[in-house]
Every structure is written in C-alpha cells, then in structure tokens.
Design a protein around this motif. Structure first.
Motif, PDB file in Angstrom:
ATOM      1  N   GLU A  22      -9.279   0.367  -9.182  1.00  0.00           N
ATOM      2  CA  GLU A  22      -9.746   1.228  -8.091  1.00  0.00           C
ATOM      3  C   GLU A  22      -8.535   1.759  -7.334  1.00  0.00           C
ATOM      4  O   GLU A  22      -8.219   1.266  -6.254  1.00  0.00           O
ATOM      5  CB  GLU A  22     -10.607   0.438  -7.114  1.00  0.00           C
ATOM      6  N   PRO A  23      -7.823   2.756  -7.864  1.00  0.00           N
ATOM      7  CA  PRO A  23      -6.610   3.239  -7.193  1.00  0.00           C
ATOM      8  C   PRO A  23      -6.830   3.618  -5.730  1.00  0.00           C
ATOM      9  O   PRO A  23      -5.932   3.477  -4.904  1.00  0.00           O
ATOM     10  CB  PRO A  23      -6.187   4.452  -8.027  1.00  0.00           C
ATOM     11  N   GLN A  24      -8.047   4.048  -5.387  1.00  0.00           N
ATOM     12  CA  GLN A  24      -8.333   4.406  -4.003  1.00  0.00           C
ATOM     13  C   GLN A  24      -8.271   3.198  -3.073  1.00  0.00           C
ATOM     14  O   GLN A  24      -8.144   3.359  -1.852  1.00  0.00           O
ATOM     15  CB  GLN A  24      -9.694   5.117  -3.884  1.00  0.00           C
ATOM     16  N   ALA A  25      -8.288   1.987  -3.607  1.00  0.00           N
ATOM     17  CA  ALA A  25      -8.169   0.781  -2.777  1.00  0.00           C
ATOM     18  C   ALA A  25      -6.832   0.747  -2.049  1.00  0.00           C
ATOM     19  O   ALA A  25      -6.711   0.130  -0.984  1.00  0.00           O
ATOM     20  CB  ALA A  25      -8.343  -0.481  -3.627  1.00  0.00           C
ATOM     21  N   LEU A  26      -5.820   1.426  -2.587  1.00  0.00           N
ATOM     22  CA  LEU A  26      -4.514   1.447  -1.931  1.00  0.00           C
ATOM     23  C   LEU A  26      -4.570   2.100  -0.555  1.00  0.00           C
ATOM     24  O   LEU A  26      -3.714   1.843   0.287  1.00  0.00           O
ATOM     25  CB  LEU A  26      -3.475   2.135  -2.813  1.00  0.00           C
ATOM     26  N   GLN A  27      -5.596   2.910  -0.312  1.00  0.00           N
ATOM     27  CA  GLN A  27      -5.751   3.508   1.021  1.00  0.00           C
ATOM     28  C   GLN A  27      -6.083   2.444   2.065  1.00  0.00           C
ATOM     29  O   GLN A  27      -5.965   2.696   3.259  1.00  0.00           O
ATOM     30  CB  GLN A  27      -6.829   4.594   0.994  1.00  0.00           C
ATOM     31  N   GLU A  28      -6.461   1.250   1.625  1.00  0.00           N
ATOM     32  CA  GLU A  28      -6.773   0.141   2.532  1.00  0.00           C
ATOM     33  C   GLU A  28      -5.536  -0.673   2.917  1.00  0.00           C
ATOM     34  O   GLU A  28      -5.635  -1.635   3.669  1.00  0.00           O
ATOM     35  CB  GLU A  28      -7.810  -0.778   1.884  1.00  0.00           C
ATOM     36  N   LEU A  29      -4.350  -0.310   2.391  1.00  0.00           N
ATOM     37  CA  LEU A  29      -3.143  -1.079   2.717  1.00  0.00           C
ATOM     38  C   LEU A  29      -2.875  -1.122   4.215  1.00  0.00           C
ATOM     39  O   LEU A  29      -2.263  -2.065   4.714  1.00  0.00           O
ATOM     40  CB  LEU A  29      -1.936  -0.541   1.960  1.00  0.00           C
ATOM     41  N   GLY A  30      -3.344  -0.127   4.962  1.00  0.00           N
ATOM     42  CA  GLY A  30      -3.183  -0.131   6.416  1.00  0.00           C
ATOM     43  C   GLY A  30      -3.930  -1.257   7.099  1.00  0.00           C
ATOM     44  O   GLY A  30      -3.644  -1.592   8.254  1.00  0.00           O
ATOM     45  N   SER A  31      -4.855  -1.897   6.390  1.00  0.00           N
ATOM     46  CA  SER A  31      -5.572  -3.037   6.969  1.00  0.00           C
ATOM     47  C   SER A  31      -4.796  -4.341   6.814  1.00  0.00           C
ATOM     48  O   SER A  31      -5.186  -5.358   7.378  1.00  0.00           O
ATOM     49  CB  SER A  31      -6.959  -3.185   6.327  1.00  0.00           C
ATOM     50  N   VAL A  32      -3.685  -4.300   6.045  1.00  0.00           N
ATOM     51  CA  VAL A  32      -2.879  -5.518   5.869  1.00  0.00           C
ATOM     52  C   VAL A  32      -1.415  -5.322   6.271  1.00  0.00           C
ATOM     53  O   VAL A  32      -0.732  -6.297   6.590  1.00  0.00           O
ATOM     54  CB  VAL A  32      -2.973  -6.071   4.424  1.00  0.00           C
ATOM     55  N   PHE A  33      -0.915  -4.072   6.238  1.00  0.00           N
ATOM     56  CA  PHE A  33       0.481  -3.801   6.597  1.00  0.00           C
ATOM     57  C   PHE A  33       0.568  -3.085   7.941  1.00  0.00           C
ATOM     58  O   PHE A  33      -0.208  -2.160   8.201  1.00  0.00           O
ATOM     59  CB  PHE A  33       1.158  -2.913   5.542  1.00  0.00           C
ATOM     60  N   ALA A  34       1.544  -3.480   8.763  1.00  0.00           N
ATOM     61  CA  ALA A  34       1.863  -2.752   9.986  1.00  0.00           C
ATOM     62  C   ALA A  34       2.463  -1.401   9.597  1.00  0.00           C
ATOM     63  O   ALA A  34       3.045  -1.268   8.511  1.00  0.00           O
ATOM     64  CB  ALA A  34       2.845  -3.557  10.829  1.00  0.00           C
ATOM     65  N   PRO A  35       2.353  -0.371  10.461  1.00  0.00           N
ATOM     66  CA  PRO A  35       2.839   0.969  10.113  1.00  0.00           C
ATOM     67  C   PRO A  35       4.313   1.015   9.676  1.00  0.00           C
ATOM     68  O   PRO A  35       4.657   1.764   8.772  1.00  0.00           O
ATOM     69  CB  PRO A  35       2.621   1.775  11.393  1.00  0.00           C
ATOM     70  N   GLY A  36       5.189   0.227  10.274  1.00  0.00           N
ATOM     71  CA  GLY A  36       6.608   0.244   9.920  1.00  0.00           C
ATOM     72  C   GLY A  36       7.037  -0.900   9.028  1.00  0.00           C
ATOM     73  O   GLY A  36       8.219  -1.253   8.978  1.00  0.00           O
ATOM     74  N   ALA A  37       6.100  -1.477   8.299  1.00  0.00           N
ATOM     75  CA  ALA A  37       6.389  -2.646   7.457  1.00  0.00           C
ATOM     76  C   ALA A  37       7.460  -2.345   6.412  1.00  0.00           C
ATOM     77  O   ALA A  37       7.708  -1.191   6.054  1.00  0.00           O
ATOM     78  CB  ALA A  37       5.108  -3.110   6.769  1.00  0.00           C
ATOM     79  N   ILE A  38       8.068  -3.417   5.923  1.00  0.00           N
ATOM     80  CA  ILE A  38       9.080  -3.350   4.864  1.00  0.00           C
ATOM     81  C   ILE A  38       8.615  -4.223   3.706  1.00  0.00           C
ATOM     82  O   ILE A  38       8.213  -5.371   3.920  1.00  0.00           O
ATOM     83  CB  ILE A  38      10.446  -3.845   5.370  1.00  0.00           C
ATOM     84  N   VAL A  39       8.697  -3.685   2.486  1.00  0.00           N
ATOM     85  CA  VAL A  39       8.372  -4.424   1.261  1.00  0.00           C
ATOM     86  C   VAL A  39       9.603  -4.380   0.373  1.00  0.00           C
ATOM     87  O   VAL A  39      10.200  -3.318   0.171  1.00  0.00           O
ATOM     88  CB  VAL A  39       7.166  -3.803   0.525  1.00  0.00           C
ATOM     89  N   GLN A  40       9.976  -5.549  -0.169  1.00  0.00           N
ATOM     90  CA  GLN A  40      11.106  -5.589  -1.100  1.00  0.00           C
ATOM     91  C   GLN A  40      10.802  -6.551  -2.228  1.00  0.00           C
ATOM     92  O   GLN A  40      10.510  -7.718  -1.998  1.00  0.00           O
ATOM     93  CB  GLN A  40      12.394  -5.996  -0.399  1.00  0.00           C
ATOM     94  N   PHE A  41      10.881  -6.051  -3.456  1.00  0.00           N
ATOM     95  CA  PHE A  41      10.683  -6.849  -4.660  1.00  0.00           C
ATOM     96  C   PHE A  41      12.051  -7.164  -5.250  1.00  0.00           C
ATOM     97  O   PHE A  41      12.707  -6.273  -5.809  1.00  0.00           O
ATOM     98  CB  PHE A  41       9.855  -6.080  -5.688  1.00  0.00           C
ATOM     99  N   GLY A  42      12.500  -8.397  -5.119  1.00  0.00           N
ATOM    100  CA  GLY A  42      13.767  -8.812  -5.706  1.00  0.00           C
ATOM    101  C   GLY A  42      14.925  -7.959  -5.227  1.00  0.00           C
ATOM    102  O   GLY A  42      15.101  -7.757  -4.027  1.00  0.00           O
TER     103      GLY A  42
END
Length: 127
Positions: A22-42
C-alpha cells in the motif's frame, strides 16, 4: 487480526511493512515522525524532514514485492527507544534477502520520532 502497538516505533514498523503493498500508507508517516525528523540507515547520509523521509521510504520500498519485520522494543529512558529487528523481503525480480540490526530512536514530548538511526545492519542475500 488487528495488531495493537504500544510505541511509536511499533506503529512505524507496522506502517513501513504495509507500504510495500500500500504505497499510499507512506502518507501516514506524519503520524509517527516529527516534521524535522532525521532518519539515517548505517553509513547512508541522513535524510531530514518529513517530505524527504517520505520520498526516501518510497524509493527504498519501490523494488520490493513483500517485506516483513519482527522486532523487540526497549525503552532506554522516557525519550529513547532501542529496537532490535530482523527483516526479510522479496524483491520484484524474486530475489530474497534479510537483515538484522539495531535502531536507536529519540522521541519528542508528543511521542513523535525526531531521530531514527539504524546501526550496524547485517544483510544476507539468498538466490
């Protein structure tokens, strides 16, 4: 079956597993991430801000046909979570892979993720 999740990390992992189908589920990322969040993979350069994080995950999952995580979440203190996970996936071309690792997650006063860092993933590929 309905899955109940206890932390923002549990909701995040459940959401990204859904995003493969469900690629549209990515629109829900705002329910778990703060607006200025940082993500880093390795060692990959960090991604900052909700729009860029959403695009990062869209690209990350675009070649996957299926994905499933299993994990445990430990609260290190009231703002820091440690997640030990194993993920297995199948690519659109049929190749299989898996990865295990640890994520360190920081949350804000609202319980949203402000920083998510994946440490030391180990990847295994199969046929």
């Amino acid at each position: 079956m309905t899955q109940t999740t206890a932390t923002v990390v549990d909701r995040y992992i459940t959401l990204v597993d859904r995003a493969v189908h469900e690629p549209q589920a990515l629109q829900e990322l705002g329910s778990v991430f703060a607006p200025g969040a940082i993500v880093q993979f390795g060692d990959v350069p960090p991604v900052t801000g909700l729009a860029d994080i959403t695009e990062f995950y869209r690209r990350f999952y675009s070649d996957m046909a299926d994905c499933k995580h299993v994990w445990t979440t430990t609260a290190l203190d009231e703002r820091t979570l440690e997640v030990r996970f194993i993920a297995a996936w199948r690519m659109l071309d049929g190749q299989l892979a898996s990865q295990g690792g640890t994520e360190h997650v920081t949350v804000d006063d609202s319980g949203l993720i402000t920083n998510l860092r994946v440490l030391g993933p180990e990847t295994q590929e199969a046929g």
